[in-house]
Design a protein around this motif. Sequence first.
Motif, PDB file in Angstrom:
ATOM      1  N   SER A 103       0.846  -1.203   0.000  1.00 43.59           N
ATOM      2  CA  SER A 103       0.000   0.000   0.000  1.00 43.59           C
ATOM      3  C   SER A 103       0.870   1.237   0.000  1.00 43.59           C
ATOM      4  CB  SER A 103      -0.880   0.006   1.244  1.00 43.59           C
ATOM      5  OG  SER A 103      -0.061  -0.075   2.400  1.00 43.59           O
ATOM      6  N   GLY A 104       0.228   2.364  -0.248  1.00 41.65           N
ATOM      7  CA  GLY A 104       0.943   3.626  -0.171  1.00 41.65           C
ATOM      8  C   GLY A 104       0.001   4.781  -0.413  1.00 41.65           C
ATOM      9  N   GLU A 117      12.203  -2.188   0.575  1.00 40.36           N
ATOM     10  CA  GLU A 117      12.211  -1.234   1.690  1.00 40.36           C
ATOM     11  C   GLU A 117      12.250  -1.999   3.018  1.00 40.36           C
ATOM     12  OE1 GLU A 117       8.588   1.070   0.908  1.00 40.36           O
ATOM     13  OE2 GLU A 117       9.714   2.459  -0.367  1.00 40.36           O
ATOM     14  N   GLU A 142       7.894   0.171  -6.079  1.00 41.59           N
ATOM     15  CA  GLU A 142       8.797   0.718  -5.064  1.00 41.59           C
ATOM     16  C   GLU A 142       9.062  -0.267  -3.933  1.00 41.59           C
ATOM     17  OE1 GLU A 142       7.445   5.435  -5.443  1.00 41.59           O
ATOM     18  OE2 GLU A 142       7.007   4.331  -3.605  1.00 41.59           O
ATOM     19  N   GLU A 143       8.035  -1.024  -3.572  1.00 43.41           N
ATOM     20  CA  GLU A 143       8.142  -1.866  -2.376  1.00 43.41           C
ATOM     21  C   GLU A 143       8.575  -3.292  -2.679  1.00 43.41           C
ATOM     22  OE1 GLU A 143       4.561  -1.413  -0.037  1.00 43.41           O
ATOM     23  OE2 GLU A 143       4.852   0.756   0.141  1.00 43.41           O
ATOM     24  N   GLU A 154       3.543   2.003  -6.206  1.00 41.73           N
ATOM     25  CA  GLU A 154       3.848   1.516  -4.851  1.00 41.73           C
ATOM     26  C   GLU A 154       4.340   0.068  -4.887  1.00 41.73           C
ATOM     27  OE1 GLU A 154       4.130   2.784  -1.841  1.00 41.73           O
ATOM     28  OE2 GLU A 154       3.434   4.799  -2.292  1.00 41.73           O
TER      29      GLU A 154
HETATM   30 MG    MG Z   1       5.390   2.988  -0.041  1.00 42.77          MG
END
Ligand code: MG
Length: 143
Positions: A40-41, A107, A59-60, A56
Motif C-alpha cells: 500500500s501507499g 524497503e 517501489e516496495e 507503490e
Molecule cells: Mg510505499
Amino acid sequence: VAETAGSIKVAVVVCLLRGQNVLLGRRRSSLGDSTFSLPSGHLEFGESFEECAARELKEETDLDIGKIELLTVTNNLFLDEAKPSQYVAVFMRAVLADPRQEPQNIEPEFCDGWGWYEWDNLPKPLFWPLDNVVQDGFNPFPT
Ligand code: MG
Ligand code: 8DG
Ligand code: MG
C-alpha cells in the motif's frame, strides 16, 4: 469523533493475486508494527489509482503489474497516534505482468519481507484495517 484535528489521506492498497495466493508483508511502521498487510501507499497528486498501485508495488517489491481493477473502499480512523489520521483506503486487484516474477524486499526498513498466502489461511496478526475488511467478508478473488 469530529473534534480531533487530524488529516484525511488517500491510500491505495493492492491485492496482488497469483493463482490462489495473495501477496502480504509484515509491517515495520508505527502504524501496525509487526502485522501482516497488503502492499500500500499514499496517492500522490495527479495520480490515478492504477498508477499509484503500480508505483507503490514497484517501489516496495520491484514487481510489475498486469491487469488491474478497482475493488472497494474502506474508511479508517487512526486515533492512537501522535498525529491522528483518517485514511480512505482504495483496494485494487492486480495480477503480475509476468507470473514468474518474485517479490524483492526493497524497503526493509518498512517491511520484514513479502510472501504469498492463501486467502482462507491468512497469517496472523493482520493489520487491523485489513482484519476489519476480512471480517466483513471481503474477498479479492474473482467469483
Ligand atoms: Mg510505499
Ligand atoms: P508512501 O510514503 O510510500 O506513499 O506510503 P507507505 O509508507 O508505503 O504507506 P503505507 O503505510 O504502506 O500505506 C498507507 C496507509 O494506508 C497505511 O499507513 C494505513 C492505510 N491503510 C488503511 N487501510 C489499509 C489496509 O487495509 N491495508 C494497508 N496496507 N494499509 C491501509 O487505511
Ligand atoms: Mg507501503
